[in-house]
Design an enzyme around this catalytic site. Structure first.
Site, short mmCIF file in Angstrom:
data_model
loop_
_atom_site.label_atom_id
_atom_site.label_comp_id
_atom_site.label_asym_id
_atom_site.label_seq_id
_atom_site.Cartn_x
_atom_site.Cartn_y
_atom_site.Cartn_z
N CYS A 4 34.53 31.43 41.77
CA CYS A 4 35.48 31.69 42.33
C CYS A 4 34.22 33.10 43.54
O CYS A 4 33.07 34.20 43.09
CB CYS A 4 36.32 33.40 41.86
SG CYS A 4 36.75 34.03 43.17
N GLU A 64 39.87 42.74 51.73
CA GLU A 64 41.02 42.07 52.81
C GLU A 64 42.72 41.97 51.66
O GLU A 64 42.70 41.71 51.14
CB GLU A 64 40.35 40.80 52.64
CG GLU A 64 38.70 40.73 53.59
CD GLU A 64 38.11 39.40 53.25
OE1 GLU A 64 37.47 38.72 53.78
OE2 GLU A 64 37.59 39.43 51.71
N CYS A 88 35.38 42.33 41.84
CA CYS A 88 36.22 42.26 40.51
C CYS A 88 35.32 41.58 39.83
O CYS A 88 33.90 41.45 40.05
CB CYS A 88 36.73 40.49 41.06
SG CYS A 88 38.34 40.00 39.34
N CYS A 122 48.83 38.42 50.68
CA CYS A 122 48.40 37.72 49.38
C CYS A 122 47.19 39.05 49.44
O CYS A 122 46.54 39.20 50.46
CB CYS A 122 47.46 37.38 49.90
SG CYS A 122 46.09 36.45 48.40
N1 SAH Z 1 42.50 37.70 39.19
C1 SAH Z 1 43.80 36.98 39.54
C2 SAH Z 1 44.09 37.00 41.19
C3 SAH Z 1 43.24 36.91 41.90
S1 SAH Z 1 42.03 35.12 42.40
C4 SAH Z 1 43.23 35.43 38.45
O1 SAH Z 1 42.87 35.50 38.44
O2 SAH Z 1 44.87 34.85 39.03
C5 SAH Z 1 43.94 34.24 42.74
C6 SAH Z 1 44.00 32.77 42.64
O3 SAH Z 1 42.62 32.22 43.16
C7 SAH Z 1 43.51 32.37 41.02
O4 SAH Z 1 43.88 31.49 40.40
C8 SAH Z 1 42.03 32.31 41.32
O5 SAH Z 1 41.86 31.65 40.08
C9 SAH Z 1 42.24 31.36 42.37
N2 SAH Z 1 40.56 30.72 43.17
C10 SAH Z 1 39.14 30.97 43.00
N3 SAH Z 1 38.48 30.91 43.93
C11 SAH Z 1 38.97 29.67 44.13
C12 SAH Z 1 38.79 28.69 45.08
N4 SAH Z 1 37.60 28.48 45.75
N5 SAH Z 1 39.67 28.10 45.25
C13 SAH Z 1 40.85 28.35 45.55
N6 SAH Z 1 41.58 28.62 44.71
C14 SAH Z 1 40.52 29.51 44.34
#
Ligand code: SAH
Length: 343
Positions: A117, A90, A110, A103
């Site tokens: 997440c 995605e 992952c 994005c």
């Molecule tokens: N693995 C990397 C990049 C992908 S996640 C990282 O951890 O930074 C991108 C961002 O989305 C991260 O800050 C993650 O913690 C956040 N994120 C994950 N689940 C989320 C949710 N349900 N609502 C809002 N942000 C979320």
């Protein structure tokens, strides 16, 4: 067969040289791929027939398959791309006042296991190749071409941990950034990591101008380890030390991302702890509303509490922003990307 989109300009020039072809044709080929965005070598009218045949023989040039596309009320678009092995990935296109931003995902699934997440619901199946990352952006740009619009920003914040696929992500960003490639300025590219310290150290020494974002989400080890297993391997002291090292070597402002989880990390003492961690750093913290994930029990902080938390940080002289939500009606909001074939 290897994809032509796996090659940086430098790789392509080396390949040409090795095959007795003048390397300056590399730039011409890149422009066909990334400026004119053609999908067939045979259309490269300033490249000799012989070279085209050689390229056709050695590389695949296929675009990604668009399996699905959803458009949200605010214009956010979510794309579901299919890779050549059937893997589904995605990507999201967001519209901001400063322009279009994509994005991108870096892995299929992952392994970081952050408790809140959606992406981690599917364990990592594999890393994405540079070509698979580059083509997410290229496909989105081709979609924007229909409206004569230009993709101006990239965030590597989709599914996956970019620093767990470091080389491929950096190669992809190099192609996206190249003036003969997608020509997106390094300062318009952001890479987000959950905090893989050795890779932060490596990145610090590369003198790249991409923005670095850190998913902080908790200001003390006890809570952070509960929310993000990566913290057990690289606790806050190590993380902050690596980030200070980054700041010494790079004159770039760091971004910290901080999800607001109701009753978990949004209390006044957490604001105090954040202020202590970030004091004196060239950094700002981005407070992010949590987008509910049906399989998880977390809730986002109330607007009132989010504002109070924001004010507490402001009062402590911490640079802070409160992020706007995009695309939450189509599950395209931050952290909501998931492998659709799971459902
Ligand atoms: N693995 C990397 C990049 C992908 S996640 C990282 O951890 O930074 C991108 C961002 O989305 C991260 O800050 C993650 O913690 C956040 N994120 C994950 N689940 C989320 C949710 N349900 N609502 C809002 N942000 C979320």
């Amino acid at each position: 067969m290897k994809s032509i989109y796996d090659l940086s300009l430098n790789d392509l020039e080396n390949y040409l040289l090795e095959n007795g072809i003048k390397p300056f044709h590399g730039k011409q080929i890149f422009k066909w791929l990334y400026h004119r965005r053609i999908d067939s070598f045979s259309l490269m009218s300033d490249i000799s027939k012989k070279t085209i045949e050689k390229l056709e023989n050695d590389f695949e040039i296929a675009p990604l398959i668009i399996r699905d596309m959803q458009v949200s009320r605010d214009g956010t678009r979510k794309y579901l791309f299919e890779m050549s092995d059937g893997a589904l990935v995605e990507s999201v296109l967001m519209i901001f006042d400063y322009g279009y931003s994509a994005c991108l995902s870096s892995q299929v699934g992952c392994n970081m296991g952050c408790s809140f997440c959606a992406s981690g619901l599917l364990k990592k199946q594999r890393d994405l190749l540079p070509s698979e990352i580059v083509r997410q952006a290229l496909m989105i740009q081709k979609d924007l071409d229909k409206e004569e619009k230009r993709l101006g920003n990239i965030v590597v914040m989709g599914t996956g941990e970019p620093f767990d696929n470091y080389d491929n992500v950096m190669k992809a960003m190099n192609i996206i950034n190249d003036p003969n490639g997608l020509e997106i300025g390094a300062r318009h590219i952001s890479i987000s990591t959950c905090g893989l310290v050795p890779m932060i150290e490596r990145f610090s020494h590369e003198n790249l101008q991409y923005n670095l974002a850190i998913s902080l989400h908790a200001p003390n080890d006890e809570l952070r380890s509960k929310l993000m297993p990566v913290n057990k391997a690289y606790p806050l002291e190590q993380l902050m030390k690596a980030l200070k090292g980054y700041s010494e070597l790079n004159n770039r402002r760091l971004t910290f991302e901080y999800l607001l989880l109701k009753g978990i990390n949004d209390r006044p003492e957490h604001a105090d702890q954040i202020a202590k961690l970030l004091r004196g750093m060239n950094a700002y913290i981005n407070l992010i509303p949590y987008n509910p994930v049906s399989e998880k029990d977390f809730e986002t902080s109330s607007d009132e509490n989010a504002l109070r938390f924001y004010d507490l940080l402001k009062k402590r002289n911490i640079a802070v922003t409160l992020r706007q939500k995009k695309g939450d009606d189509i599950d395209a909001a931050c952290g909501q990307l998931r492998a659709n074939h799971l459902q």
